[in-house]
Design a protein around this motif. Structure first.
Motif, short mmCIF file in Angstrom:
data_model
loop_
_atom_site.label_atom_id
_atom_site.label_comp_id
_atom_site.label_asym_id
_atom_site.label_seq_id
_atom_site.Cartn_x
_atom_site.Cartn_y
_atom_site.Cartn_z
N THR A 19 61.32 22.89 0.65
CA THR A 19 61.90 22.07 -0.42
C THR A 19 62.59 23.02 -1.40
N PRO A 20 63.55 22.51 -2.17
CA PRO A 20 64.20 23.37 -3.17
C PRO A 20 63.21 23.99 -4.16
N GLU A 21 62.22 23.22 -4.56
CA GLU A 21 61.25 23.72 -5.54
C GLU A 21 60.36 24.81 -4.95
N ALA A 22 59.88 24.60 -3.73
CA ALA A 22 58.98 25.58 -3.11
C ALA A 22 59.67 26.91 -2.83
N PHE A 23 60.99 26.87 -2.61
CA PHE A 23 61.74 28.07 -2.23
C PHE A 23 62.44 28.74 -3.42
N ALA A 24 62.36 28.16 -4.60
CA ALA A 24 63.19 28.56 -5.74
C ALA A 24 63.10 30.04 -6.10
N LYS A 25 61.97 30.69 -5.94
CA LYS A 25 61.88 32.10 -6.33
C LYS A 25 62.63 33.03 -5.39
N PHE A 26 62.99 32.51 -4.19
CA PHE A 26 63.68 33.33 -3.19
C PHE A 26 65.17 33.03 -3.07
N GLY A 27 65.58 31.84 -3.54
CA GLY A 27 66.97 31.45 -3.40
C GLY A 27 67.13 29.94 -3.58
N SER A 28 68.02 29.36 -2.79
CA SER A 28 68.36 27.94 -2.92
C SER A 28 68.26 27.23 -1.58
N VAL A 29 68.03 25.93 -1.66
CA VAL A 29 67.99 25.08 -0.47
C VAL A 29 68.92 23.90 -0.71
N ILE A 30 69.75 23.59 0.27
CA ILE A 30 70.50 22.33 0.24
C ILE A 30 69.73 21.38 1.14
N GLN A 51 76.75 16.89 -5.82
CA GLN A 51 75.91 17.70 -6.70
C GLN A 51 76.47 19.11 -6.66
N GLY A 52 77.11 19.50 -7.72
CA GLY A 52 77.75 20.81 -7.76
C GLY A 52 76.78 21.95 -7.94
N ASP A 53 77.19 23.11 -7.50
CA ASP A 53 76.45 24.35 -7.71
C ASP A 53 75.03 24.33 -7.16
N VAL A 54 74.79 23.67 -6.03
CA VAL A 54 73.45 23.75 -5.43
C VAL A 54 73.19 25.15 -4.89
N VAL A 55 74.25 25.88 -4.58
CA VAL A 55 74.14 27.28 -4.17
C VAL A 55 75.18 28.07 -4.96
N LYS A 56 74.77 29.19 -5.49
CA LYS A 56 75.70 30.08 -6.20
C LYS A 56 75.70 31.42 -5.46
N PRO A 57 76.62 31.59 -4.48
CA PRO A 57 76.66 32.85 -3.73
C PRO A 57 76.85 34.03 -4.67
N GLU A 58 76.17 35.12 -4.35
CA GLU A 58 76.31 36.31 -5.18
C GLU A 58 76.66 37.52 -4.34
N GLY A 59 77.61 38.28 -4.83
CA GLY A 59 77.99 39.54 -4.24
C GLY A 59 77.91 40.63 -5.30
#
Length: 195
Positions: A19-30, A51-59
């Motif tokens: 779930t998004p909540e369970a995984f939040a410390k490691f990243g994001s879930v759609i 729903q915008g910005d469910v993932v914010k890719p980072e480089g």
């Protein structure tokens, strides 16, 4: 690039639902089940939810000592069940863990039923030396309509297919320098996961 080999002597890790909540410390879930209301509008409504910005890719390649220039890379990958999985017993021995210090990494499953248990997701925190803390490793079962994004520098297992094969699109930034792209730690004897 393999940077170390470590061993694990702890308990078997039991996978939980992704779930998004369970995984939040490691990243994001759609995850449509968790992020879109269950009610459907009348037919012909077109796009009814964003729903915008469910993932914010980072480089973070500007921090590279090799090559600060990077680009967005989309890859097609096919995963087969690893040799260390027993799908009848629902048991997997993870033999390695990896991270991408300069980029997040996102996986989108393709052609899988939305309710099917499609792949295992493993992730953990750093220990005091910046190595994977296997005693804090979490495992998750991802369904066919869930994508996962590991934040940059998060230790995670390689994708473990629970199907005969699993096609995925993978997105990350890259600068083409192997030492910047992936760090791997081998797990001597494996780390047991039940799902």
């Amino acid at each position: 690039m393999t940077i170390a080999t470590i061993s694990y002597s702890g308990k078997t890790v039991v996978a939980e639902e992704l779930t998004p909540e369970a995984f939040a410390k490691f990243g994001s879930v759609i995850s449509p089940r968790d992020q879109i209301a269950a009610e459907l509008p009348a037919k012909g409504a077109g796009n009814i939810f964003t729903q915008g910005d469910v993932v914010k890719p980072e480089g973070k390649y500007e921090q590279s000592k090799f090559n600060p220039e990077s680009y967005c890379s989309f890859n097609l990958q096919r995963f087969m069940p690893p040799a260390t999985i027993d799908r009848t017993a629902k048991h997997y021995d993870a033999m390695m863990i990896e991270r991408h210090p300069m980029s997040s990494q996102t996986f989108f499953p393709m052609g899988v039923d939305k309710e099917e248990a499609a792949y295992l997701v493993l992730a953990t925190e750093n220990d005091a030396e910046g190595m994977p803390d296997l005693s804090k490793l979490k495992a998750f079962v991802a369904r066919g309509n869930q994508s996962v994004t590991y934040n940059a520098a998060v230790w995670h297992g390689s994708t473990c297919s629970l199907r005969d094969y699993l096609d995925m699109t993978m997105f990350m930034y890259t600068n083409g320098v192997a030492a910047d792209i992936t760090e791997v730690v081998q797990i001597s004897g494996g780390l047991p996961v039940d799902y």
